[in-house]
Design a protein around this motif. Structure first.
Motif, short mmCIF file in Angstrom:
data_model
loop_
_atom_site.label_atom_id
_atom_site.label_comp_id
_atom_site.label_asym_id
_atom_site.label_seq_id
_atom_site.Cartn_x
_atom_site.Cartn_y
_atom_site.Cartn_z
N THR A 92 -30.25 37.40 2.75
CA THR A 92 -30.61 37.21 4.16
C THR A 92 -32.13 37.20 4.32
O THR A 92 -32.66 36.54 5.21
CB THR A 92 -29.98 38.31 5.04
OG1 THR A 92 -30.34 39.59 4.52
CG2 THR A 92 -28.46 38.19 5.08
N GLN A 114 -23.83 38.69 -0.13
CA GLN A 114 -25.03 38.03 -0.65
C GLN A 114 -24.83 37.78 -2.14
O GLN A 114 -24.45 38.70 -2.88
CB GLN A 114 -26.25 38.93 -0.48
CG GLN A 114 -26.62 39.26 0.94
CD GLN A 114 -27.92 40.05 1.02
OE1 GLN A 114 -28.86 39.62 1.66
NE2 GLN A 114 -27.98 41.19 0.38
N SER A 116 -27.36 36.82 -4.16
CA SER A 116 -28.57 37.26 -4.86
C SER A 116 -29.36 38.23 -3.97
O SER A 116 -30.53 37.99 -3.70
CB SER A 116 -29.48 36.09 -5.19
OG SER A 116 -28.80 35.06 -5.81
N GLY A 117 -28.70 39.27 -3.52
CA GLY A 117 -29.37 40.27 -2.68
C GLY A 117 -30.53 40.89 -3.45
O GLY A 117 -30.39 41.24 -4.63
N ARG A 118 -31.66 41.02 -2.79
CA ARG A 118 -32.86 41.51 -3.48
C ARG A 118 -33.27 42.89 -2.99
O ARG A 118 -33.24 43.16 -1.79
CB ARG A 118 -34.03 40.53 -3.26
CG ARG A 118 -33.77 39.19 -3.90
CD ARG A 118 -34.95 38.26 -3.80
NE ARG A 118 -35.16 37.75 -2.46
CZ ARG A 118 -36.20 38.07 -1.69
NH1 ARG A 118 -37.12 38.91 -2.11
NH2 ARG A 118 -36.33 37.54 -0.49
N GLY A 119 -33.65 43.75 -3.94
CA GLY A 119 -34.18 45.06 -3.60
C GLY A 119 -35.68 45.08 -3.85
O GLY A 119 -36.27 44.05 -4.20
N TRP A 125 -30.05 43.94 -5.34
CA TRP A 125 -29.44 44.91 -4.41
C TRP A 125 -27.93 44.81 -4.53
O TRP A 125 -27.34 43.77 -4.29
CB TRP A 125 -29.89 44.64 -2.97
CG TRP A 125 -29.29 45.63 -2.00
CD1 TRP A 125 -28.27 45.40 -1.12
CD2 TRP A 125 -29.65 47.01 -1.85
NE1 TRP A 125 -27.99 46.56 -0.43
CE2 TRP A 125 -28.81 47.57 -0.86
CE3 TRP A 125 -30.60 47.84 -2.46
CZ2 TRP A 125 -28.90 48.89 -0.45
CZ3 TRP A 125 -30.68 49.17 -2.05
CH2 TRP A 125 -29.84 49.67 -1.06
N THR A 134 -25.43 44.32 5.13
CA THR A 134 -26.65 43.66 4.63
C THR A 134 -27.13 42.68 5.71
O THR A 134 -26.39 41.79 6.13
CB THR A 134 -26.38 42.91 3.32
OG1 THR A 134 -25.26 42.04 3.48
CG2 THR A 134 -26.12 43.86 2.17
N LYS A 185 -29.34 57.94 -2.44
CA LYS A 185 -29.77 56.80 -1.63
C LYS A 185 -28.62 56.25 -0.78
O LYS A 185 -27.56 55.91 -1.29
CB LYS A 185 -30.33 55.70 -2.54
CG LYS A 185 -30.91 54.53 -1.77
CD LYS A 185 -31.99 53.85 -2.56
CE LYS A 185 -32.43 52.56 -1.91
NZ LYS A 185 -33.59 51.97 -2.55
N ILE A 189 -34.85 49.39 2.37
CA ILE A 189 -35.53 48.46 3.28
C ILE A 189 -36.49 47.61 2.44
O ILE A 189 -37.23 48.14 1.61
CB ILE A 189 -36.34 49.26 4.33
CG1 ILE A 189 -35.39 50.10 5.21
CG2 ILE A 189 -37.20 48.33 5.20
CD1 ILE A 189 -36.08 51.18 6.02
N GLY A 206 -35.61 43.38 5.76
CA GLY A 206 -34.26 43.35 5.19
C GLY A 206 -33.75 44.77 5.02
O GLY A 206 -34.46 45.66 4.54
#
Ligand code: BTN
Length: 331
Positions: A92, A114, A116-119, A125, A134, A185, A189, A206
């Motif tokens: 997103t 997602q 390819s969710g990114r942290g 992520w 998300t 956790k 963010i 995010g």
């Protein structure tokens, strides 16, 4: 995940039996496609009944995201937030960074899944279908990039307030912007910014929240994690939680645009997970230092008291609570 899986599961969410032929006709695909796509549900932790002559039934439907329900829970000026819900997307954050800018100063894009969710720090992520929340919010900020340094802490304050309104007591803030519960956790963010240092900036905020993570997903995460189900003992309505975060975020962004972090500092420190505790801090160059957390500056920097009594303002770094046996020497 096949792009038809969520549309099929959404149809099945009324709890009734749906013959495969009806599902196939609704989505203009073959019965075999329906059968193959629905085979992907079980490995994602979604249990379907299939009964000869009746079709498919979803006994426990996920609490799907619904733009209308989210908007109905927004208050006051937060109602102007443009709300988009997608079944599936890469990330997103990436979507909102690439999406054309409209007249709305605030756009929220939430996704069920997602790919390819990114942290932070280039990490992936971890999230699951129905078991995570998300979403990203794009803010066309009047502030230049230079003035945004404390924003991630302000966003943490908004998420914590919203969690409390949804019955999650004692969520804590880890510098710079993790949400912890009992040192595990709960949410993360990731803020990304485009623009000039003095001019208006496009800010994408995010947020990923663990709602109910299956054990195999937890096992993939390299730190202690918790989720809302573990904390509250019941299921949380993701639409309501997202609306409460947007309500809180709207207020916080207005405040931040005028006063920066200065009036939010006290609240952040009140909920700081590590205030007055010994920390190990890994700096950007890989060096580690030890010190005691002594609050934050208006810039968002973490104040660390070193063993010799000097104070250091930390603008980046990864903090961990120090174990009693850790050395307290400055490396
Ligand atoms: C962290 O590492 O703690 C930050 C995690 C941020 C994850 C969220 S999920 C929604 C948004 N889209 C992404 O790709 N990342 C953020």
């Amino acid at each position: 995940m096949h792009s038809l899986l969520i549309p099929l599961l959404r149809i099945l969410s009324d709890g009734k039996f749906h013959p495969g032929t009806h599902l196939a006709a609704q989505l203009s695909v073959s019965r075999a496609t329906v059968c193959n796509v629905l085979k992907q549900a079980e490995p994602l932790g979604i249990h379907l009944h299939k009964v000869q002559g009746h079709g498919y039934q979803l006994p426990i439907a996920p609490n799907w995201l619904d733009a209308g329900q989210i908007q109905a829970d927004l208050h006051g000026e937060a109602r102007q937030i443009e709300m988009i819900v997608l079944n599936e997307t890469r990330s997103t954050n990436t979507d909102l960074l690439n999406r054309h800018v409209t007249a709305s100063p605030l756009v929220c894009l939430a996704a069920e899944y997602q790919t390819s969710g990114r942290g932070r720090r280039g990490k992936q992520w971890e999230a699951t279908l129905g078991g995570s929340l998300t979403f990203s919010v794009r803010w066309i900020s009047p502030l230049g990039i230079a003035a945004l340094s404390g924003l991630s802490l302000a966003v943490g304050v908004a998420v914590r307030r919203a969690l409390q309104r949804c019955g999650v007591e004692d969520a804590r803030l880890k510098w710079p912007n993790d949400i912890l519960w009992q040192d595990k956790k709960l949410a993360g963010i990731l803020i990304e910014v485009q623009g000039e240092s003095m001019g208006p900036a496009i800010v994408v905020i995010g947020i990923g929240i663990n709602v109910q993570l299956p054990d195999d997903v937890r096992a993939n995460i390299d730190q202690p994690v918790t989720d809302l189900h573990e904390i509250t003992g019941h299921s949380i309505d993701r639409n309501h939680l997202l609306a409460e975060i947007l309500n809180a975020l709207h207020d916080i962004l207005l405040e931040f645009a005028v006063n920066g972090l200065s009036r939010l500092r006290h609240e952040w420190s009140e909920w700081h997970a590590h205030n007055n505790q010994w920390l190990n801090i890994t700096l950007a160059d890989g060096k580690t230092i030890n010190g005691i957390a002594r609050g934050i500056q208006a810039s968002g920097a973490l104040l660390i008291e070193l063993p010799d009594g000097q104070q250091l303002a930390l603008h980046s770094g990864e903090v961990q609570r120090a174990r009693r046996t850790d050395s307290v020497e400055v490396a």
